[in-house]
Design an enzyme around this catalytic site. Structure first.
Site, short mmCIF file in Angstrom:
data_model
loop_
_atom_site.label_atom_id
_atom_site.label_comp_id
_atom_site.label_asym_id
_atom_site.label_seq_id
_atom_site.Cartn_x
_atom_site.Cartn_y
_atom_site.Cartn_z
N LEU A 21 0.78 -1.24 0.00
CA LEU A 21 0.00 0.00 0.00
C LEU A 21 0.82 1.29 0.00
CD1 LEU A 21 -2.56 -1.13 2.73
CD2 LEU A 21 -2.99 -0.94 0.27
N ASN A 110 4.16 7.01 13.98
CA ASN A 110 3.33 7.86 13.13
C ASN A 110 1.99 8.20 13.77
OD1 ASN A 110 4.53 5.57 10.84
ND2 ASN A 110 5.20 7.69 10.78
N GLU A 174 3.21 13.26 9.57
CA GLU A 174 3.47 11.84 9.85
C GLU A 174 3.93 11.62 11.29
OE1 GLU A 174 3.45 9.10 7.23
OE2 GLU A 174 2.18 10.50 6.14
N HIS A 250 10.40 8.44 5.67
CA HIS A 250 10.33 9.20 6.93
C HIS A 250 11.76 9.50 7.37
CE1 HIS A 250 6.31 7.02 7.92
NE2 HIS A 250 6.04 8.26 7.58
N CYS A 371 9.92 2.54 14.31
CA CYS A 371 8.54 2.77 13.82
C CYS A 371 7.53 2.25 14.81
CB CYS A 371 8.28 2.02 12.52
SG CYS A 371 9.34 2.47 11.18
O1 SUG Z 1 3.52 4.24 6.41
N1 SUG Z 1 3.95 0.78 5.95
C1 SUG Z 1 4.13 1.96 6.77
C2 SUG Z 1 5.44 1.88 7.49
C3 SUG Z 1 5.58 2.96 8.52
C4 SUG Z 1 6.94 3.00 9.11
N2 SUG Z 1 7.01 4.03 10.08
C5 SUG Z 1 8.07 4.81 10.34
N3 SUG Z 1 9.10 4.88 9.53
N4 SUG Z 1 8.03 5.55 11.41
C6 SUG Z 1 4.06 3.23 5.93
O2 SUG Z 1 4.57 3.23 4.80
C7 SUG Z 1 2.69 -0.73 4.52
C8 SUG Z 1 1.37 -1.42 4.55
C9 SUG Z 1 1.20 -2.41 3.43
O3 SUG Z 1 1.76 -2.23 2.35
O4 SUG Z 1 0.45 -3.38 3.65
C10 SUG Z 1 2.75 0.50 5.40
O5 SUG Z 1 1.77 1.16 5.62
#
Ligand code: SUG
Length: 448
Positions: A21, A110, A174, A250, A371
């Protein structure tokens, strides 16, 4: 008065899956459609929480969200009973069903931006829920996030909560993933460091070309204003647009800070020297001696950083004043990163020890140790005002592992998301969880 940095880790929800996603997040894109293991994911997260607690750190837990988000699907025009809404979405718009099932709220870095009471004008701890409006599946998190944070930090004498910023890309926010706080002691006034990817209102700022810059300067400034931070207590810096285009979606994928230390990659920022000078000067005025460790690109490339998540680590202060770095297993698997870390800990600097954790289930969606946690610096009085149900203890760890083993599946594929039984399983599990964590009613199915 004593003060602490409390790490609240996101508990992985029962629908953890690889939906592909997040455009711009290399891991999410490359593991799309693989089968996930929600049970293993949740247990890996709990293991890390328990280990930190056993090391003497105060550890908390943040509840996952109700998924599939039937209300989100209804807002997009799917109707009928809950089971029919899911069935119709599966038939006509599978990507929307996948988005409404994401367990992405596990990445609580986040969830919100948090300013400790020593930094804010009214002397309360301030929270602003992140609107996460760059991705639909994340933009639906903040209403429940706000209710969960409200149930954890309910005492208005100590805690102030702000709703997410306006839901437009110009105020893309974020949360703590782009925010770091430096200080001498957690209970003393510090300097809050906001990193943005672009400006939405001033075209003179450069911007990435390929992948989105999720955080805007204007969003960061709005959060600082809402929290009542002073000019002397903030530094705004721009992320290097070219690293965003290499998968650094991020700032916490390329830098991490704690106490008086910033650990960052050479290519992380624009105008690095001026920014470091500002941090040094503003921290000196607070009686703190700022230090930075720059990882050179000829030892660790940006690609190494993105694949290993070296900087998505937790930098923790130990009682003896030294620091510990919590890294994912992927750092040990990368020879350049591992050799850099060996050199770092043997050099006798601030970072003395590295501890490795297996977080593969979350890592495959681009979520490392940093994260998975939201940092909240609290003094003793404030800690005593936190809902005690969410503070990790040996009995709570046992209860939560038992709860995961009872309710979670050990395999989830895209086709499973259409199973109306999954919704019932999740609601049953979450209803029990709100009782375990003493949160009251926070989920749409509990309040509507
Ligand atoms: O927002 N992955 C999250 C990962 C967040 C990582 N957070 C930090 N770096 N603080 C994002 O991209 C993937 C979900 C999916 O593909 O099923 C997702 O939302």
């Amino acid at each position: 008065m004593k003060s602490f940095e409390v790490n609240f880790d996101g508990l992985v929800g029962p629908t953890h899956n690889y939906g592909g996603l997040s455009f711009g997040n290399v891991a999410s894109q490359s593991n799309s459609q693989q089968a996930s293991n929600p049970k293993e994911a949740a247990l890996q997260g709990l293991e890390k929480m328990k280990a930190l607690m056993d090391m003497g750190f105060v550890q908390g837990v943040l509840a996952p969200q109700e998924r599939p988000d039937v209300a989100a699907l209804r807002s997009l025009g799917f109707s009928g009973t809950d089971a029919q809404v899911i069935e119709r979405a599966a038939k006509d718009a599978m990507p929307l069903l996948v988005a409404s099932c994401s367990a992405s709220s596990m990445w609580v870095a986040n969830a919100a931006t948090v300013s400790p009471s020593a930094d804010t004008a009214d002397g309360r701890v301030h929270f602003t829920a992140a609107n996460l409006n760059c991705k639909f599946h994340r933009s639906i998190e903040h209403p429940t996030t706000s209710r969960v944070l409200g149930a954890m930090f309910a005492d208005q004498q100590h805690f102030a909560h702000h709703a997410a910023l306006p839901a437009v890309a110009q105020f893309g926010d974020e949360g703590a993933a782009n925010h770091t706080r430096f200080c001498r002691e957690y209970g003393e006034a510090g300097v809050e460091f906001f990193v943005y990817g672009r400006s939405a209102f001033d075209s003179r700022y450069p911007a990435p070309q390929k992948y989105p810059a999720r955080q805007t300067l204007e969003a960061s400034q709005a959060v600082a204003r809402l929290h009542g931070l002073s000019e002397e207590g903030v530094v705004f810096a721009q992320q290097n647009p070219s690293v965003i285009d290499q998968g650094v979606f991020h700032n916490d994928v390329i830098a991490v800070g704690n106490g008086e230390l910033l650990f960052h990659h050479q290519d992380a920022f624009l105008n690095t020297e001026a920014m470091l000078d500002e941090l040094r000067r503003k921290l000196a005025a607070r009686g703190a001696a700022f230090e930075s460790i720059c990882v050179p690109r000829d030892q660790v490339t940006v690609d190494d950083a993105v694949r290993s998540y070296l900087f998505n680590s937790q930098l923790l202060s130990r009682a003896d004043g030294s620091m510990l770095l919590i890294v994912p297993e992927e750092c040990r698997a990368n020879p350049r990163v591992w050799s850099y870390l060996q050199g770092l800990t043997s050099a006798g600097g601030a970072i003395r020890e590295v501890k490795v954790f297996d977080l593969k289930q979350s890592m495959q969606n681009g979520g490392g140790p940093a994260c998975l946690r939201l940092r909240v610096a609290l003094n003793e009085t404030e800690l005593a005002a936190v809902n005690p149900g969410v503070i990790m203890s040996a009995p709570l760890y046992d209860t939560l592992t038992g709860w995961v083993n009872k309710h979670y599946r050990d395999a989830l594929r895209e086709s499973d998301l259409a199973d109306p039984q999954l919704l019932l399983e999740c609601r049953t599990a979450l209803d029990e969880l709100t009782q375990i964590l003493k949160l009251g009613s926070v989920y749409p199915f509990q309040i509507n």
